[in-house]
Design an enzyme around this catalytic site. Sequence first.
Site, PDB file in Angstrom:
ATOM      1  N   HIS A   1       0.815  -1.220   0.000  1.00  0.00           N
ATOM      2  CA  HIS A   1       0.000   0.000   0.000  1.00  0.00           C
ATOM      3  C   HIS A   1       0.852   1.275   0.000  1.00  0.00           C
ATOM      4  O   HIS A   1       0.361   2.343   0.350  1.00  0.00           O
ATOM      5  CB  HIS A   1      -0.953   0.010   1.208  1.00  0.00           C
TER       6      HIS A   1
ATOM      7  N   CYS B   1       9.393  18.557  -7.254  1.00  0.00           N
ATOM      8  CA  CYS B   1       9.937  17.194  -7.334  1.00  0.00           C
ATOM      9  C   CYS B   1      11.457  17.291  -7.450  1.00  0.00           C
ATOM     10  O   CYS B   1      11.966  18.030  -8.295  1.00  0.00           O
ATOM     11  CB  CYS B   1       9.342  16.486  -8.552  1.00  0.00           C
TER      12      CYS B   1
ATOM     13  N   CYS C   1      12.412  16.324 -11.287  1.00  0.00           N
ATOM     14  CA  CYS C   1      12.053  17.100 -12.492  1.00  0.00           C
ATOM     15  C   CYS C   1      11.650  18.539 -12.181  1.00  0.00           C
ATOM     16  O   CYS C   1      11.487  19.346 -13.102  1.00  0.00           O
ATOM     17  CB  CYS C   1      10.926  16.403 -13.258  1.00  0.00           C
TER      18      CYS C   1
HETATM   19  P1  OAD Z   1      -7.525  -2.472  10.507  1.00  0.00           P
HETATM   20  O1  OAD Z   1      -7.582  -1.263  11.367  1.00  0.00           O
HETATM   21  O2  OAD Z   1      -8.656  -2.734   9.588  1.00  0.00           O
HETATM   22  O3  OAD Z   1      -7.368  -3.771  11.404  1.00  0.00           O
HETATM   23  C1  OAD Z   1      -6.399  -3.867  12.419  1.00  0.00           C
HETATM   24  C2  OAD Z   1      -6.505  -5.235  13.084  1.00  0.00           C
HETATM   25  O4  OAD Z   1      -5.478  -5.322  14.056  1.00  0.00           O
HETATM   26  C3  OAD Z   1      -7.842  -5.488  13.802  1.00  0.00           C
HETATM   27  O5  OAD Z   1      -8.320  -6.797  13.492  1.00  0.00           O
HETATM   28  C4  OAD Z   1      -7.456  -5.381  15.291  1.00  0.00           C
HETATM   29  O6  OAD Z   1      -8.227  -6.243  16.103  1.00  0.00           O
HETATM   30  C5  OAD Z   1      -6.015  -5.838  15.261  1.00  0.00           C
HETATM   31  N1  OAD Z   1      -5.199  -5.289  16.366  1.00  0.00           N
HETATM   32  C6  OAD Z   1      -5.324  -4.109  17.013  1.00  0.00           C
HETATM   33  N2  OAD Z   1      -4.377  -3.977  17.955  1.00  0.00           N
HETATM   34  C7  OAD Z   1      -3.617  -5.107  17.895  1.00  0.00           C
HETATM   35  C8  OAD Z   1      -2.496  -5.597  18.617  1.00  0.00           C
HETATM   36  N3  OAD Z   1      -1.926  -4.882  19.588  1.00  0.00           N
HETATM   37  N4  OAD Z   1      -1.996  -6.815  18.280  1.00  0.00           N
HETATM   38  C9  OAD Z   1      -2.573  -7.549  17.301  1.00  0.00           C
HETATM   39  N5  OAD Z   1      -3.632  -7.159  16.598  1.00  0.00           N
HETATM   40  C10 OAD Z   1      -4.152  -5.959  16.882  1.00  0.00           C
HETATM   41  O7  OAD Z   1      -6.119  -2.395   9.713  1.00  0.00           O
HETATM   42  P2  OAD Z   1      -5.665  -3.191   8.415  1.00  0.00           P
HETATM   43  O8  OAD Z   1      -6.235  -4.560   8.395  1.00  0.00           O
HETATM   44  O9  OAD Z   1      -4.189  -3.050   8.314  1.00  0.00           O
HETATM   45  O10 OAD Z   1      -5.446   0.703   3.417  1.00  0.00           O
HETATM   46  O11 OAD Z   1      -6.333  -2.321   7.278  1.00  0.00           O
HETATM   47  C11 OAD Z   1      -6.139  -2.683   5.949  1.00  0.00           C
HETATM   48  C12 OAD Z   1      -6.094  -1.472   5.076  1.00  0.00           C
HETATM   49  O12 OAD Z   1      -7.265  -0.679   5.302  1.00  0.00           O
HETATM   50  C13 OAD Z   1      -4.969  -0.503   5.388  1.00  0.00           C
HETATM   51  O13 OAD Z   1      -3.744  -0.859   4.763  1.00  0.00           O
HETATM   52  C14 OAD Z   1      -5.479   0.785   4.846  1.00  0.00           C
HETATM   53  C15 OAD Z   1      -6.887   0.714   5.387  1.00  0.00           C
HETATM   54  O14 OAD Z   1      -7.840   1.460   4.756  1.00  0.00           O
HETATM   55  C16 OAD Z   1      -5.200   1.800   2.700  1.00  0.00           C
HETATM   56  O15 OAD Z   1      -5.051   2.896   3.187  1.00  0.00           O
HETATM   57  C17 OAD Z   1      -5.139   1.546   1.223  1.00  0.00           C
END
Ligand code: OAD
Length: 235
Positions: A112, A139, A142
Amino acid sequence: MAAMDRIRNIVILTGAGISAESGIDTFRGGGGLWEQHRVEDVATPEAFARDPELVLRFYDMRREAIQTKQPNPAHFALARLDAEWPGELLIVTQNVDDLHERAGAKRVLHMHGEHLNAWCTWCDVRSSWRGPLLNRPPCPACGARALRPDVVWFGEMPYRMDEIYAALRGCDMFVSIGTSGAVYPAAGFVRDARELGARTLELNLEHSEGSAWFDESRLGPAGELVPAWVAEMLL
Ligand code: OAD
């Protein structure tokens, strides 16, 4: 039997949960970033076209914040596994922070994008970037004032998908750490890996949306679960 006798190639997917104990906000759930900001306002190409200042300010704040945070025991444990694991290993992260690298991990792929890069939409060059973009700096390659955060927005294609699928095809073990399983294509990797015969393990604070696809789910904070799992792997 030691893990190394059974498993050779590992793909690890990480998400915001692995950086939560470093003090970086996750996206979903109580107090998550997407409760404080609407995705449509700050994380889409349309939002950037409509109100670039709002979007640049949002990412400038995030870029500044991550530079004050430190890797936690989960990042350090993965860096140790990366250094010591003799087979193939790839850490595919959805995170745009640099905490895996600062912990010392080398085999990291940012699907990402990265907060600490700026992408010139004029010449297509990516430059490492630590300061703000709001003031529309030129930039370095450029000179065009056409830099944007090098972060994949909703509606855009994640980076290096060919490399990720090649690694998934060749892995014996797929491990997902700290991700809710809400965002595709990353959320589909567990299915792909499993259908191709890999063992699948989830390390997360709670069950994710894709929990049913994992052979095993261990629930708890990454700062505890990841070092324990890495110690098992390196026995
Ligand atoms: P989320 O915020 O959707 O999920 C985070 C997960 O981590 C959840 O299931 C929590 O329960 C878990 N969590 C929280 N604290 C934790 C800890 N201390 N130890 C272990 N687990 C824990 O984040 P992502 O799954 O990374 O994309 O989100 C995916 C994508 O959605 C991101 O990359 C971003 C977002 O929109 C973009 O910006 C393109």
